[in-house]
Scaffold this motif. Structure first.
Motif, PDB file in Angstrom:
ATOM      1  N   CYS A  14       0.850  -1.192   0.000  1.00 37.00           N
ATOM      2  CA  CYS A  14       0.000   0.000   0.000  1.00 37.00           C
ATOM      3  C   CYS A  14       0.886   1.244   0.000  1.00 37.00           C
ATOM      4  O   CYS A  14       1.552   1.526   0.996  1.00 37.00           O
ATOM      5  N   ALA A  15       0.881   1.950  -1.110  1.00 38.24           N
ATOM      6  CA  ALA A  15       1.688   3.164  -1.214  1.00 38.24           C
ATOM      7  C   ALA A  15       1.201   4.231  -0.240  1.00 38.24           C
ATOM      8  O   ALA A  15       1.981   5.039   0.239  1.00 38.24           O
ATOM      9  N   ASP A  16      -0.094   4.236   0.068  1.00 36.89           N
ATOM     10  CA  ASP A  16      -0.673   5.218   0.986  1.00 36.89           C
ATOM     11  C   ASP A  16      -0.172   5.028   2.414  1.00 36.89           C
ATOM     12  O   ASP A  16       0.088   5.986   3.127  1.00 36.89           O
ATOM     13  N   ASN A  17      -0.029   3.766   2.845  1.00 34.72           N
ATOM     14  CA  ASN A  17       0.423   3.452   4.202  1.00 34.72           C
ATOM     15  C   ASN A  17       1.139   2.098   4.171  1.00 34.72           C
ATOM     16  O   ASN A  17       0.502   1.059   4.332  1.00 34.72           O
ATOM     17  N   PRO A  18       2.457   2.087   3.978  1.00 33.84           N
ATOM     18  CA  PRO A  18       3.198   0.826   3.884  1.00 33.84           C
ATOM     19  C   PRO A  18       3.038  -0.088   5.093  1.00 33.84           C
ATOM     20  O   PRO A  18       3.152  -1.303   4.963  1.00 33.84           O
ATOM     21  N   SER A  19       2.720   0.450   6.268  1.00 36.44           N
ATOM     22  CA  SER A  19       2.556  -0.398   7.453  1.00 36.44           C
ATOM     23  C   SER A  19       1.281  -1.244   7.393  1.00 36.44           C
ATOM     24  O   SER A  19       1.113  -2.171   8.177  1.00 36.44           O
ATOM     25  N   ALA A  20       0.389  -0.958   6.448  1.00 36.10           N
ATOM     26  CA  ALA A  20      -0.841  -1.746   6.299  1.00 36.10           C
ATOM     27  C   ALA A  20      -0.601  -3.042   5.525  1.00 36.10           C
ATOM     28  O   ALA A  20      -1.456  -3.935   5.530  1.00 36.10           O
ATOM     29  N   ALA A  21       0.538  -3.170   4.870  1.00 35.42           N
ATOM     30  CA  ALA A  21       0.840  -4.365   4.081  1.00 35.42           C
ATOM     31  C   ALA A  21       0.784  -5.618   4.948  1.00 35.42           C
ATOM     32  O   ALA A  21       1.270  -5.630   6.075  1.00 35.42           O
TER      33      ALA A  21
END
Length: 63
Positions: A14-21
């Motif tokens: 997720c480019a918007d929030n990498p921690s959501a991967a």
């Protein structure tokens, strides 16, 4: 890939929030995304400390 509101998805990246991967959530959008979101889907219900994120269809996997 097209999704419907309520679809459960795994966030691959997720480019918007990498921690959501690697997390799972549900599609919020009632209609396909348009220019306002840059064609990205809104994914919510990810976790207590993670708000809704915008992800491209290629960053999501339907569960």
């Amino acid at each position: 890939m097209s999704f419907q509101a309520g679809d459960k998805v795994r966030i691959i990246s997720c480019a918007d929030n990498p921690s959501a991967a690697g997390k799972t959530g549900r599609i919020v959008d009632e209609v396909p995304p348009g220019p306002l979101t840059g064609g990205r889907w809104t994914v919510g219900r990810i976790g207590v400390l993670t708000g809704p994120v915008l992800c491209a269809a290629g960053e999501l996997q339907r569960l």
